[in-house]
Design a protein around this motif. Structure first.
Motif, PDB file in Angstrom:
ATOM      1  N   GLN A  70       0.814  -1.083   0.041  1.00 34.37           N
ATOM      2  CA  GLN A  70      -0.084  -0.018  -0.181  1.00 34.37           C
ATOM      3  C   GLN A  70       0.869   1.142   0.018  1.00 34.37           C
ATOM      4  O   GLN A  70       1.748   1.499   0.922  1.00 34.37           O
ATOM      5  CB  GLN A  70      -0.984   0.089   1.207  1.00 34.37           C
ATOM      6  CG  GLN A  70      -1.767   1.208   1.371  1.00 34.37           C
ATOM      7  CD  GLN A  70      -3.058   1.015   2.253  1.00 34.37           C
ATOM      8  OE1 GLN A  70      -3.484   0.160   2.584  1.00 34.37           O
ATOM      9  NE2 GLN A  70      -3.130   2.380   2.809  1.00 34.37           N
ATOM     10  N   GLU A  71       0.727   1.969  -1.040  1.00 33.56           N
ATOM     11  CA  GLU A  71       1.608   3.154  -1.126  1.00 33.56           C
ATOM     12  C   GLU A  71       0.919   4.396  -0.747  1.00 33.56           C
ATOM     13  O   GLU A  71      -0.321   4.694  -0.972  1.00 33.56           O
ATOM     14  CB  GLU A  71       1.790   3.561  -2.801  1.00 33.56           C
ATOM     15  CG  GLU A  71       2.381   2.346  -3.678  1.00 33.56           C
ATOM     16  CD  GLU A  71       3.920   2.263  -3.457  1.00 33.56           C
ATOM     17  OE1 GLU A  71       4.441   2.903  -2.899  1.00 33.56           O
ATOM     18  OE2 GLU A  71       4.408   1.046  -3.919  1.00 33.56           O
ATOM     19  N   GLY A  72       1.450   5.347   0.263  1.00 29.24           N
ATOM     20  CA  GLY A  72       0.902   6.268   0.789  1.00 29.24           C
ATOM     21  C   GLY A  72      -0.638   6.096   1.315  1.00 29.24           C
ATOM     22  O   GLY A  72      -0.629   5.302   2.278  1.00 29.24           O
ATOM     23  N   HIS A  73      -1.609   6.919   1.083  1.00 24.52           N
ATOM     24  CA  HIS A  73      -2.746   6.761   1.516  1.00 24.52           C
ATOM     25  C   HIS A  73      -3.611   5.397   1.295  1.00 24.52           C
ATOM     26  O   HIS A  73      -4.781   5.175   1.726  1.00 24.52           O
ATOM     27  CB  HIS A  73      -3.731   7.829   1.624  1.00 24.52           C
ATOM     28  CG  HIS A  73      -3.992   8.545   0.437  1.00 24.52           C
ATOM     29  ND1 HIS A  73      -4.283   7.578  -0.764  1.00 24.52           N
ATOM     30  CD2 HIS A  73      -3.536   9.722  -0.274  1.00 24.52           C
ATOM     31  CE1 HIS A  73      -4.292   8.482  -1.937  1.00 24.52           C
ATOM     32  NE2 HIS A  73      -3.819   9.730  -1.402  1.00 24.52           N
ATOM     33  N   GLY A  74      -3.106   4.888   0.040  1.00 24.49           N
ATOM     34  CA  GLY A  74      -3.723   3.830  -0.441  1.00 24.49           C
ATOM     35  C   GLY A  74      -4.854   3.907  -1.424  1.00 24.49           C
ATOM     36  O   GLY A  74      -5.189   2.854  -1.935  1.00 24.49           O
ATOM     37  N   HIS A  75      -5.157   5.054  -1.938  1.00 26.28           N
ATOM     38  CA  HIS A  75      -6.383   5.525  -2.625  1.00 26.28           C
ATOM     39  C   HIS A  75      -5.814   5.718  -3.882  1.00 26.28           C
ATOM     40  O   HIS A  75      -6.537   5.861  -4.948  1.00 26.28           O
ATOM     41  CB  HIS A  75      -7.191   6.401  -2.288  1.00 26.28           C
ATOM     42  CG  HIS A  75      -7.995   6.043  -0.997  1.00 26.28           C
ATOM     43  ND1 HIS A  75      -9.028   5.074  -0.880  1.00 26.28           N
ATOM     44  CD2 HIS A  75      -7.654   6.313   0.304  1.00 26.28           C
ATOM     45  CE1 HIS A  75      -9.620   4.898   0.374  1.00 26.28           C
ATOM     46  NE2 HIS A  75      -8.748   5.336   1.226  1.00 26.28           N
ATOM     47  N   ALA A  76      -4.407   5.526  -4.379  1.00 24.74           N
ATOM     48  CA  ALA A  76      -3.971   5.939  -5.727  1.00 24.74           C
ATOM     49  C   ALA A  76      -4.500   4.815  -6.699  1.00 24.74           C
ATOM     50  O   ALA A  76      -4.628   3.719  -6.330  1.00 24.74           O
ATOM     51  CB  ALA A  76      -2.525   5.781  -5.840  1.00 24.74           C
ATOM     52  N   GLY A  77      -4.989   5.406  -7.832  1.00 25.26           N
ATOM     53  CA  GLY A  77      -5.577   4.490  -8.819  1.00 25.26           C
ATOM     54  C   GLY A  77      -6.937   3.979  -8.406  1.00 25.26           C
ATOM     55  O   GLY A  77      -7.493   3.259  -9.254  1.00 25.26           O
ATOM     56  N   LEU A  78      -7.522   4.420  -7.483  1.00 25.95           N
ATOM     57  CA  LEU A  78      -8.915   3.801  -7.258  1.00 25.95           C
ATOM     58  C   LEU A  78      -9.932   5.192  -7.523  1.00 25.95           C
ATOM     59  O   LEU A  78     -11.187   4.842  -7.415  1.00 25.95           O
ATOM     60  CB  LEU A  78      -9.182   3.828  -5.558  1.00 25.95           C
ATOM     61  CG  LEU A  78      -8.177   2.577  -4.963  1.00 25.95           C
ATOM     62  CD1 LEU A  78      -8.627   2.369  -3.511  1.00 25.95           C
ATOM     63  CD2 LEU A  78      -8.580   1.288  -5.791  1.00 25.95           C
ATOM     64  N   ALA A  79      -9.508   6.180  -8.015  1.00 27.41           N
ATOM     65  CA  ALA A  79     -10.102   7.194  -8.517  1.00 27.41           C
ATOM     66  C   ALA A  79     -11.009   7.686  -7.375  1.00 27.41           C
ATOM     67  O   ALA A  79     -12.238   7.955  -7.431  1.00 27.41           O
ATOM     68  CB  ALA A  79     -10.957   6.878  -9.752  1.00 27.41           C
TER      69      ALA A  79
END
Lengths: 496, 106
Positions: B96-105
């Motif tokens: 999980q990179e950073g806050h984990g919401h990358a790529g989840l739009a």
């Protein structure tokens, strides 16, 4: 015992109010639940885990097929007995329930609403509420962490965390594990790790063990504690583990993971002694500085607290384990760290007292058995106070830190940033530091850094100041959708 | 002496059949009943998250669901506590990179 995963639980588990809701299925909660049930109360037992036992009696999942789980445990027969009583009882065990708040119901202090999110990690879509006439808080403790350079490197794990991962998952963080910090848990962790095949080059304890000798009465009255220490001591000798007292890990070395630690001598105040650093090669470090009672649910309802000899806050309880809020009892570590045997004794007292209240039979609490339980509790509490005083963190620990050391792991707030908030902006308490720096504002809500931030906020030269009983309205992270679904006008209605 | 003993030997574990999971594309073996974090530890993996600000590696720390350092992306869902979530056959775990919401739009 009706017992099923939360997802399959029938709605009737959340319908009519129970006589008693017990939060936490460790030693204290389990004993309280079966005691009250055996006296005739309807009891709901809520716990985050899928299995009862709490942290002390954490066991591998059934699929791991452990035939000797007791090899990792002390006093297993007491737990086996509690499990038997639970199975024979009508206690409704609500596994996978993460309680985020307890609120007063429409009847004031005679009805409580316990709100929980469900699922293995609280990510289940189904929030629930359990209503009860009385509540027993048996939420246990979390480990106290004091930061030092390198403590965020992979391979540095909580001492209790290493123990928990071993007991439940049968895994080790490394092959060569230094155990460090302060408190009797370190000896138990080191002997488990060694028995499970890890090499433990050293147990590093910041206090001396002379503190116990200053209170010989409490030791003499608790021979089982001496016996327990001897068992761990013998195990450590057998595995060639060296105990270094008045020492601390003052630096972790490594780039991607732990490669070594520096152990320094410390003085009586835990100040590192210059020039005494010695490097020990290892691939993991298990560290902890005692335990902190988990009291959020109680303090948010206004329960009074007391300062313990090792600088934490525990719930203030009367002779029958009731908090300052009538109808709310507590047992085990929430009332002060004291171990599994004390937790069971207190759970039995609290379960009896709740039954006496609900059934309107105060004589239940005056029985010979309850008098004997109270005597045992008082004796063990005296020992717990001796133990706490022997391991109270010295104010000099802050000298382990350099300005670049992360103190708040979640928000990555350094010691330098916190010192700036204190020295330049006048912060004197953890809350002000949080507002200025975000320390303690992250996912864990200050559970990992709270003790450290409170000490740093007190400023240089001040004695370590324990965290104040903060009122955090949510004890665990809760999705906004859950809060949005609550109907403020219908406190006891279903959530969804 | 118990020098070469394993935790499984100590408790006499006779687990059900192991199964495969993947971590960042690498195939690992997990035992039924182990948490995702335990399965990763037994493969020698100690880090499966990077922090939001410094991008530093983290993994399980408290081991009991309180510190949230072990957050992982499990089957495309971020912010799962790996020390609590049991491993299941075919699980896809990613760092999980950073806050984990990358790529989840989101």
């Amino acid at each position: 015992m009706p017992d099923s995963p939360s997802d399959e639980r029938a709605d009737d588990a959340y319908g009519a109010p129970y006589d008693l809701a017990v939060i936490g299925a460790g030693c204290a909660g389990l004993t309280g639940a079966v005691t009250a049930s055996e006296l005739g109360l309807s009891v709901a037992l809520l716990d985050t885990s899928g299995q009862v036992g709490g942290q002390f009696y954490r066991t591998p999942a059934p699929a791991l097929g452990a035939v000797r789980p007791e090899a990792l445990h002390h006093d297993w027969s007491a737990f086996a007995d509690l499990r038997r009583r639970l199975e024979a009882s009508a206690v409704v065990h609500l596994a996978g329930h993460h309680v985020w708040t307890v609120a007063r119901g429409s009847e004031g202090d005679t009805e409580w609403v316990v709100h929980a999110v469900t699922g293995v990690d609280g990510c289940g879509e189904r929030p629930v509420r359990v209503r009860a006439r009385t509540v027993l808080l048996a939420t246990g403790a979390s480990e106290r962490q004091l930061p030092f350079p390198g403590w965020t490197l992979p391979g540095v794990v909580g001492a209790g965390g290493a123990q928990a991962m071993l007991k439940s998952g049968l895994v080790l963080p490394g092959r060569r594990v230094v155990v460090a910090g302060s408190g009797p848990l370190l000896l138990a962790v080191a002997s488990s790790l060694a028995a499970a095949g890890a090499r433990v080059p050293a147990v590093v304890e910041a206090s001396g063990y002379l503190g116990y000798a200053r209170r010989p009465g409490a030791l003499a009255a608790n021979p089982h504690k001496l016996a327990e220490a001897l068992v761990h001591g013998a195990a450590l000798l057998r595995h060639g583990v060296r105990l270094r007292t008045r020492s601390a890990v003052t630096r972790v070395h490594g780039t991607a993971r732990v490669e070594a630690v520096t152990v320094s001598r410390v003085d009586r105040d835990w100040r590192p002694v210059q020039g005494t650093g010695r490097r020990i090669a290892c691939d993991a470090l298990a560290v902890g500085h005692g335990l902190v009672p988990q009291t959020e649910l109680a303090t948010s309802l206004g329960c009074a607290t007391r300062r313990t000899p090792d600088g934490t806050y525990a719930l203030e309880l009367d002779g029958l384990q009731e908090t300052s809020v009538p109808g709310l009892w507590a047992a085990g570590e929430t009332g002060g760290i004291g171990g599994a045997q004390l937790a069971r004794t207190e759970g039995a007292i609290a379960g009896t007292a709740a039954a006496a209240r609900v059934l309107g039979q105060p004589a239940l609490t005056r029985s010979r058995r309850v008098r004997e339980l109270r005597r045992r509790r008082d004796r063990m509490r005296a020992f717990a106070d001796t133990m706490a005083a022997a391991h109270v963190p010295g104010p000099g620990w802050v000298q382990w830190l350099n300005d670049a050391t992360d103190v708040c792991r979640c928000e990555e707030v350094t010691a330098g940033a916190i010192r700036e908030a204190v020295a330049d902006y006048g912060a004197r308490d953890a809350r002000t530091v949080k507002l200025l720096t975000r320390a303690g504002m992250g996912w864990c809500q200050g559970r990992m850094c709270g003790a450290a931030v409170a000490c740093l906020a007190a400023g240089p030269g001040a004695a370590s100041v324990p965290p104040s009983p903060e009122r955090r309205p949510l004890a665990v992270p809760v999705p906004l959708g859950v809060l949005g679904a609550l109907d403020p006008d219908e406190a006891d209605g279903p959530v969804s | 002496m118990a020098r070469d003993r394993s935790p499984a030997e100590l408790v006499g574990a006779a687990p059900e059949d192991p199964f495969e999971i993947s971590f960042d594309g690498r195939t690992l073996t997990a035992l039924p009943g182990q948490s995702v974090a335990a399965a990763l530890w037994s493969a020698g993996i100690l880090a499966w998250r990077t922090t939001r600000h410094g991008g530093r590696a983290r993994g399980a720390f408290c081991g009991i669901g309180q510190c949230y350092d072990c957050l992982a992306t499990i089957n495309d869902r971020p912010n799962r506590r790996a020390c609590l979530v049991p491993a299941r056959p075919g699980d896809t775990i990613t760092t999980q990179e950073g806050h984990g919401h990358a790529g989840l739009a989101v």
